[in-house]
Design a protein around this motif. Structure first.
Motif, PDB file in Angstrom:
ATOM      1  N   VAL A 106       0.829  -1.198   0.000  1.00 31.79           N
ATOM      2  CA  VAL A 106       0.000   0.000   0.000  1.00 31.79           C
ATOM      3  C   VAL A 106       0.866   1.251   0.000  1.00 31.79           C
ATOM      4  CG1 VAL A 106      -1.699   1.320   1.290  1.00 31.79           C
ATOM      5  CG2 VAL A 106      -1.933  -1.153   1.118  1.00 31.79           C
ATOM      6  N   THR A 107       1.933   1.224   0.824  1.00 33.63           N
ATOM      7  CA  THR A 107       2.836   2.368   0.889  1.00 33.63           C
ATOM      8  C   THR A 107       3.474   2.643  -0.464  1.00 33.63           C
ATOM      9  OG1 THR A 107       3.334   1.899   3.200  1.00 33.63           O
ATOM     10  CG2 THR A 107       4.870   3.322   2.016  1.00 33.63           C
ATOM     11  N   THR A 108       3.879   1.585  -1.151  1.00 31.68           N
ATOM     12  CA  THR A 108       4.485   1.747  -2.469  1.00 31.68           C
ATOM     13  C   THR A 108       3.492   2.352  -3.453  1.00 31.68           C
ATOM     14  OG1 THR A 108       5.887  -0.167  -2.043  1.00 31.68           O
ATOM     15  CG2 THR A 108       5.678   0.543  -4.328  1.00 31.68           C
ATOM     16  N   GLN A 109       2.238   1.881  -3.429  1.00 33.12           N
ATOM     17  CA  GLN A 109       1.217   2.410  -4.319  1.00 33.12           C
ATOM     18  C   GLN A 109       0.956   3.885  -4.027  1.00 33.12           C
ATOM     19  OE1 GLN A 109      -1.223  -1.532  -3.710  1.00 33.12           O
ATOM     20  NE2 GLN A 109      -2.369  -0.172  -5.023  1.00 33.12           N
ATOM     21  N   LEU A 110       0.902   4.244  -2.743  1.00 28.89           N
ATOM     22  CA  LEU A 110       0.690   5.639  -2.367  1.00 28.89           C
ATOM     23  C   LEU A 110       1.821   6.506  -2.886  1.00 28.89           C
ATOM     24  CD1 LEU A 110      -0.544   5.274   1.334  1.00 28.89           C
ATOM     25  CD2 LEU A 110      -1.900   6.004  -0.619  1.00 28.89           C
ATOM     26  N   THR A 111       3.039   6.018  -2.739  1.00 33.49           N
ATOM     27  CA  THR A 111       4.197   6.771  -3.199  1.00 33.49           C
ATOM     28  C   THR A 111       4.155   6.974  -4.706  1.00 33.49           C
ATOM     29  OG1 THR A 111       5.528   5.877  -1.392  1.00 33.49           O
ATOM     30  CG2 THR A 111       6.712   6.849  -3.238  1.00 33.49           C
ATOM     31  N   GLU A 112       3.829   5.910  -5.436  1.00 36.70           N
ATOM     32  CA  GLU A 112       3.766   6.004  -6.893  1.00 36.70           C
ATOM     33  C   GLU A 112       2.649   6.948  -7.327  1.00 36.70           C
ATOM     34  OE1 GLU A 112       2.620   2.530  -9.376  1.00 36.70           O
ATOM     35  OE2 GLU A 112       4.604   2.811 -10.251  1.00 36.70           O
ATOM     36  N   ALA A 113       1.477   6.835  -6.689  1.00 32.50           N
ATOM     37  CA  ALA A 113       0.357   7.715  -7.030  1.00 32.50           C
ATOM     38  C   ALA A 113       0.721   9.168  -6.767  1.00 32.50           C
ATOM     39  CB  ALA A 113      -0.879   7.324  -6.222  1.00 32.50           C
ATOM     40  N   SER A 114       1.384   9.424  -5.647  1.00 40.05           N
ATOM     41  CA  SER A 114       1.756  10.790  -5.307  1.00 40.05           C
ATOM     42  C   SER A 114       2.753  11.355  -6.312  1.00 40.05           C
ATOM     43  CB  SER A 114       2.340  10.842  -3.892  1.00 40.05           C
ATOM     44  OG  SER A 114       2.432  12.176  -3.442  1.00 40.05           O
ATOM     45  N   ARG A 115       3.686  10.520  -6.744  1.00 41.37           N
ATOM     46  CA  ARG A 115       4.669  10.984  -7.725  1.00 41.37           C
ATOM     47  C   ARG A 115       4.015  11.332  -9.061  1.00 41.37           C
ATOM     48  NH1 ARG A 115       9.213   6.346  -6.469  1.00 41.37           N
ATOM     49  NH2 ARG A 115      10.191   7.358  -4.659  1.00 41.37           N
ATOM     50  N   ILE A 116       3.066  10.521  -9.463  1.00 40.02           N
ATOM     51  CA  ILE A 116       2.391  10.784 -10.737  1.00 40.02           C
ATOM     52  C   ILE A 116       1.524  12.035 -10.625  1.00 40.02           C
ATOM     53  CG2 ILE A 116       0.759   9.882 -12.431  1.00 40.02           C
ATOM     54  CD1 ILE A 116       1.733   7.071 -11.691  1.00 40.02           C
ATOM     55  N   LEU A 117       0.845  12.212  -9.490  1.00 43.82           N
ATOM     56  CA  LEU A 117       0.038  13.413  -9.278  1.00 43.82           C
ATOM     57  C   LEU A 117       0.921  14.654  -9.244  1.00 43.82           C
ATOM     58  CD1 LEU A 117      -2.464  12.049  -6.605  1.00 43.82           C
ATOM     59  CD2 LEU A 117      -3.064  12.869  -8.897  1.00 43.82           C
ATOM     60  N   GLU A 118       2.075  14.529  -8.618  1.00 43.13           N
ATOM     61  CA  GLU A 118       3.035  15.638  -8.597  1.00 43.13           C
ATOM     62  C   GLU A 118       3.473  15.981 -10.020  1.00 43.13           C
ATOM     63  OE1 GLU A 118       5.776  18.508  -7.262  1.00 43.13           O
ATOM     64  OE2 GLU A 118       4.577  17.302  -5.870  1.00 43.13           O
ATOM     65  N   GLN A 119       3.734  14.953 -10.817  1.00 42.35           N
ATOM     66  CA  GLN A 119       4.154  15.182 -12.197  1.00 42.35           C
ATOM     67  C   GLN A 119       3.036  15.840 -12.994  1.00 42.35           C
ATOM     68  OE1 GLN A 119       7.443  14.203 -13.174  1.00 42.35           O
ATOM     69  NE2 GLN A 119       6.916  15.681 -14.762  1.00 42.35           N
ATOM     70  N   LEU A 120       1.793  15.426 -12.760  1.00 35.44           N
ATOM     71  CA  LEU A 120       0.667  16.025 -13.467  1.00 35.44           C
ATOM     72  C   LEU A 120       0.535  17.504 -13.104  1.00 35.44           C
ATOM     73  CD1 LEU A 120      -1.842  15.898 -15.248  1.00 35.44           C
ATOM     74  CD2 LEU A 120      -3.135  15.106 -13.251  1.00 35.44           C
ATOM     75  N   ALA A 121       0.692  17.816 -11.818  1.00 39.53           N
ATOM     76  CA  ALA A 121       0.604  19.214 -11.393  1.00 39.53           C
ATOM     77  C   ALA A 121       1.675  20.057 -12.075  1.00 39.53           C
ATOM     78  CB  ALA A 121       0.722  19.315  -9.870  1.00 39.53           C
ATOM     79  N   GLN A 122       2.865  19.487 -12.253  1.00 35.78           N
ATOM     80  CA  GLN A 122       3.925  20.207 -12.953  1.00 35.78           C
ATOM     81  C   GLN A 122       3.527  20.480 -14.398  1.00 35.78           C
ATOM     82  OE1 GLN A 122       7.894  18.550 -12.510  1.00 35.78           O
ATOM     83  NE2 GLN A 122       7.440  17.846 -10.446  1.00 35.78           N
ATOM     84  N   VAL A 123       2.869  19.516 -15.021  1.00 34.35           N
ATOM     85  CA  VAL A 123       2.418  19.696 -16.405  1.00 34.35           C
ATOM     86  C   VAL A 123       1.324  20.761 -16.479  1.00 34.35           C
ATOM     87  CG1 VAL A 123       1.221  18.547 -18.318  1.00 34.35           C
ATOM     88  CG2 VAL A 123       3.070  17.371 -17.123  1.00 34.35           C
ATOM     89  N   LEU A 124       0.470  20.826 -15.455  1.00 32.89           N
ATOM     90  CA  LEU A 124      -0.621  21.801 -15.428  1.00 32.89           C
ATOM     91  C   LEU A 124      -0.120  23.223 -15.231  1.00 32.89           C
ATOM     92  CD1 LEU A 124      -3.243  19.936 -13.192  1.00 32.89           C
ATOM     93  CD2 LEU A 124      -3.296  20.214 -15.671  1.00 32.89           C
ATOM     94  N   ASP A 125       1.052  23.344 -14.599  1.00 35.09           N
ATOM     95  CA  ASP A 125       1.604  24.657 -14.300  1.00 35.09           C
ATOM     96  C   ASP A 125       2.014  25.368 -15.589  1.00 35.09           C
ATOM     97  OD1 ASP A 125       2.373  26.712 -12.705  1.00 35.09           O
ATOM     98  OD2 ASP A 125       4.035  25.657 -11.738  1.00 35.09           O
ATOM     99  N   ILE A 126       1.920  26.696 -15.590  1.00 34.59           N
ATOM    100  CA  ILE A 126       2.469  27.420 -16.727  1.00 34.59           C
ATOM    101  C   ILE A 126       3.989  27.306 -16.672  1.00 34.59           C
ATOM    102  CG2 ILE A 126       0.507  28.988 -16.873  1.00 34.59           C
ATOM    103  CD1 ILE A 126       2.175  31.124 -15.518  1.00 34.59           C
TER     104      ILE A 126
END
Length: 393
Positions: free
Chosen positions: A2-22
């Motif tokens: 579960v911890t690994t999945q949370l970490t991976e999900a958080s990293r992908i969400l972080e990457q998406l937020a970077q893409v959303l940023d100007i």
């Protein structure tokens, strides 16, 4: 697992937020543009010069939570305040608004870019290539003792402003009040520990003093969460005029944030707790401005009950959607869960960048695979060998 999945999900969400940023270049360009306007307003031959005009950002650009529009054809807005050192006895709202507008019209370039006069501000539309417009809100300092009397800390209260608003010119309202810089400082306070850590780290990289690093260049889990929530709102609710406004999302997220160190944990906590700060008082919903207790960000919900209904429904849906991401295993499954709520184009960009980062980690020998699940991680597990494309020697 579960911890690994949370970490991976958080990293992908972080990457998406970077893409959303100007982009950094868009940030720099916007800063250059509003500073140029400020220089023009304070020019020695300007009729505004005696009143020491200053211009500074407000809103999502100031907080570091601005996001790209849904399509590349749309513009993003940069909200600024033009502050003149005048008192309410020296000018009126119409006079102040006209002073700023008339001087902008004196410059051929600004006159050409000037859009139709807005309710509160003047708008400059920049060239299509820049894809943004600049809103300039005329203002003067407010007497802020009334905020101190309402127990608003001095560090926030002293930035209070009186602003222009055409809809109040024919009413008994003397001057509408606002406090964008006080709100921005309050917002920083809600994430001060992790903000301080990340600002210091970035300052060292840029060889600057920490205080000189703008907030929009420092991205905390709170800022990233707000960007993701705004994107979720825009993509799932589209052009619905009753969808939650950004200041409500930003305020409730900041109130709910507890210095979580990663995006997924921050999002989960924010969505779980943000509705507790929406209060029911005297027959209406109330979301108080933290630096002006008299201002209710949800005041329009009383006349448009659907706004409240849509807000609560949206929060519930966002809880389910974000929770569903972490239930998926593997990059493909996670991306599949994200596309319907954030948009296929942006998710694909984020996944591609995420995959490129993993490729680099693999080449550096830092990538591992969990034996039981096959999930890729930088934690313990079986080392993933580098690709040679020619088999074993």
């Amino acid at each position: 697992m579960v911890t690994t999945q949370l970490t991976e999900a958080s990293r992908i969400l972080e990457q998406l937020a970077q893409v959303l940023d100007i982009t950094p270049s868009q940030y720099r360009q916007a800063v250059e543009r509003y500073k140029a306007v400020g220089s023009y307003l304070e020019r020695v031959d300007s009729p505004l010069a005696p009143f020491k005009p200053t211009i500074f950002p407000q809103g999502s650009f100031r907080y570091g939570t601005v996001i790209k529009p849904i399509t590349d054809r749309d513009e993003f807005d940069v909200d600024t305040v033009c502050l003149l050192q005048l008192t309410r006895q020296q000018t009126t709202q119409p006079q102040l608004k006209k002073m700023v507008g008339d001087w902008l019209k004196k410059d051929a370039n600004y006159a050409r870019m000037l859009a139709e006069e807005k309710r509160r501000c003047w708008r400059l539309d920049y060239a299509e290539a820049t894809r943004f417009h600049l809103d300039i809100l005329p203002s003067i300092p407010d007497r802020y003792q009334w905020l101190i009397d309402m127990e608003v800390p001095l560090e926030f209260a002293r930035h209070a402003l009186c602003i222009t608003d055409k809809e109040t010119w024919s009413t008994d309202i003397d001057w509408p009040r606002s406090n964008p810089e006080g709100y921005a400082l309050w917002f920083e306070r809600q994430m001060q520990i992790i903000l301080g850590q990340r600002r210091q780290l970035l300052a060292e990289q840029l060889q600057l003093e920490a205080k000189d690093v703008p907030l929009y260049e420092v991205k905390t889990p709170l800022q990233r969460s707000i960007q993701l929530l705004k994107r979720h709102r825009d993509f799932t609710l589209g052009d619905d005029e009753d969808k939650p406004i950004s200041i409500i999302i930003t305020t409730l997220a900041a109130l709910s944030y507890r210095e979580e160190p990663d995006v997924y944990s921050a999002l989960q906590n924010i969505l779980q707790n943000m509705t507790q700060y929406v209060l029911w008082k005297d027959g209406q919903w109330v979301i108080c401005n933290p630096v002006n207790p008299l201002e209710n960000f949800a005041d329009r919900w009383k006349d448009s009950p659907r706004k409240a209904t849509l807000f609560f429904n949206w929060v519930n849906q966002a809880r389910l959607d974000i929770g569903n991401i972490v239930k998926r295993q593997g990059l493909f499954e996670v991306a599949s869960a994200m596309k319907p709520i954030f948009g296929e184009t942006m998710v694909n960009r984020a996944v591609n960048q995420f995959g490129e980062q993993y490729r680099q980690l693999r080449e550096e020998g830092s990538l591992r695979m969990q034996k039981s699940t096959g999930i890729l991680t930088t934690a313990s597990g079986i080392k993933v060998p580098n690709h040679t494309f020619h088999g074993r020697s």
